[in-house]
Design a protein around this motif. Structure first.
Motif, mmCIF file in Angstrom:
data_model
loop_
_atom_site.group_PDB
_atom_site.id
_atom_site.type_symbol
_atom_site.label_atom_id
_atom_site.label_comp_id
_atom_site.label_asym_id
_atom_site.label_seq_id
_atom_site.Cartn_x
_atom_site.Cartn_y
_atom_site.Cartn_z
ATOM 1 N N CYS A 40 43.514 -80.276 -45.402
ATOM 2 C CA CYS A 40 42.155 -79.885 -45.027
ATOM 3 C C CYS A 40 41.252 -79.668 -46.241
ATOM 4 O O CYS A 40 40.058 -79.849 -46.144
ATOM 5 C CB CYS A 40 42.201 -78.611 -44.198
ATOM 6 S SG CYS A 40 42.798 -77.170 -45.119
ATOM 7 N N CYS A 45 45.047 -75.201 -43.450
ATOM 8 C CA CYS A 45 46.238 -75.790 -42.810
ATOM 9 C C CYS A 45 47.561 -75.410 -43.478
ATOM 10 O O CYS A 45 48.609 -75.483 -42.853
ATOM 11 C CB CYS A 45 46.109 -77.314 -42.782
ATOM 12 S SG CYS A 45 46.299 -78.100 -44.398
ATOM 13 N N GLY A 46 47.567 -75.056 -44.744
ATOM 14 C CA GLY A 46 48.800 -74.674 -45.433
ATOM 15 C C GLY A 46 49.641 -75.843 -45.918
ATOM 16 O O GLY A 46 50.702 -75.634 -46.519
ATOM 17 N N CYS A 48 49.285 -77.713 -48.355
ATOM 18 C CA CYS A 48 49.325 -77.793 -49.821
ATOM 19 C C CYS A 48 50.085 -76.631 -50.462
ATOM 20 O O CYS A 48 50.031 -76.458 -51.679
ATOM 21 C CB CYS A 48 47.895 -77.780 -50.347
ATOM 22 S SG CYS A 48 47.074 -76.224 -49.933
ATOM 23 N N CYS A 65 45.178 -75.627 -52.700
ATOM 24 C CA CYS A 65 43.785 -76.096 -52.623
ATOM 25 C C CYS A 65 42.806 -74.945 -52.782
ATOM 26 O O CYS A 65 41.596 -75.168 -52.810
ATOM 27 C CB CYS A 65 43.525 -76.835 -51.310
ATOM 28 S SG CYS A 65 43.374 -75.738 -49.893
HETATM 29 FE FE1 FES Z 1 44.884 -77.320 -46.055
HETATM 30 FE FE2 FES Z 1 45.252 -76.539 -48.575
HETATM 31 S S1 FES Z 1 45.231 -75.329 -46.820
HETATM 32 S S2 FES Z 1 45.039 -78.560 -47.849
#
Ligand code: FES
Ligand code: FES
Length: 200
Positions: A40, A45-46, A48, A65
């Motif tokens: 994202c 979203c987590g 990364c 991110c």
């Molecule tokens: Fe989605 Fe980092 S939280 S890419």
């Protein structure tokens, strides 16, 4: 450009980065750590997620991110590519995700696994509710989460069992062990009935 030194998956890297470069882009584009993915780019979203050492040296999960590469200067980072053992033995969380089929497209999996590792470092025996809470920053569009929860539960049990079997046992003193030359030769055990009694 700013010079930074980061140890990633056990290897030290010295690089020049722009002050605005995100850690996830540094990992992927400069260091080739493409196991860390971008879902994202807005810290939702987590996908990364990596482990990064804090000022006290303890590794904790961060969304790469939402971290600038310059903030990782002097720190240690572990990505999904550095989680397996030196002989490529999978980490218990990786193995459990494999065994429980907790993966479909696999896009969320690196971040999900590293968040689970952080959770199990903090809490060795989490309830299902605690697992859900610990992984709430990681989104999966495929699995329905059930097998992910089961995998984390299995990994927790494996890690607890390993810790228990590695725990040192009560020290036992063998005959003669710990004696010094000054103690002379070890004495043999003489049963009480064999000891000569004084003549009355
Ligand atoms: Fe989605 Fe980092 S939280 S890419
Ligand atoms: Fe596809 Fe999680 S396995 S997003």
């Amino acid at each position: 450009m700013t010079r930074i030194t980061v140890t990633v998956d056990g290897v030290r890297y010295d690089d020049d980065v722009e002050p605005r470069t995100l850690l996830v882009h540094h990992l992927r584009e400069q260091l080739g750590k493409i196991g860390t993915v971008v879902g994202c780019d807005t810290s939702n979203c987590g996908a990364c997620t990596v482990l990064m050492s804090g000022p006290d040296g303890r590794l904790v999960s961060v969304k790469s991110c939402s971290v600038l590469a310059v903030q990782a200067d002097g720190r240690e980072v572990v990505t999904i590519e550095g989680l397996a053992g030196p002989d490529n033995t999978l980490h218990p969380v990786q193995q459990a995700f494999h065994d429980r089929h907790a993966v479909q497209c696999g896009f969320c999996t690196p971040g999900m696994i590293l968040s689970a590792v952080d959770l199990l470092t903090e809490n060795a025996d989490p309830s299902d509710a605690e697992i859900r809470e610990g992984l709430e920053g990681n989104l999966c569009r495929c699995t329905g989460y059930q097998n992910i929860i089961r995998a984390v539960r299995d990994a927790a049990a494996t890690m607890r069992a390993r810790k228990q079997s590695a725990a040192p046992t009560e020290p036992t003193v063998e005959a003669g062990e710990g004696r010094t030359p000054d103690d002379g030769p070890p004495r043999e055990h003489v049963p009480p009935e064999a000891i000569p009694q004084p003549v009355p």
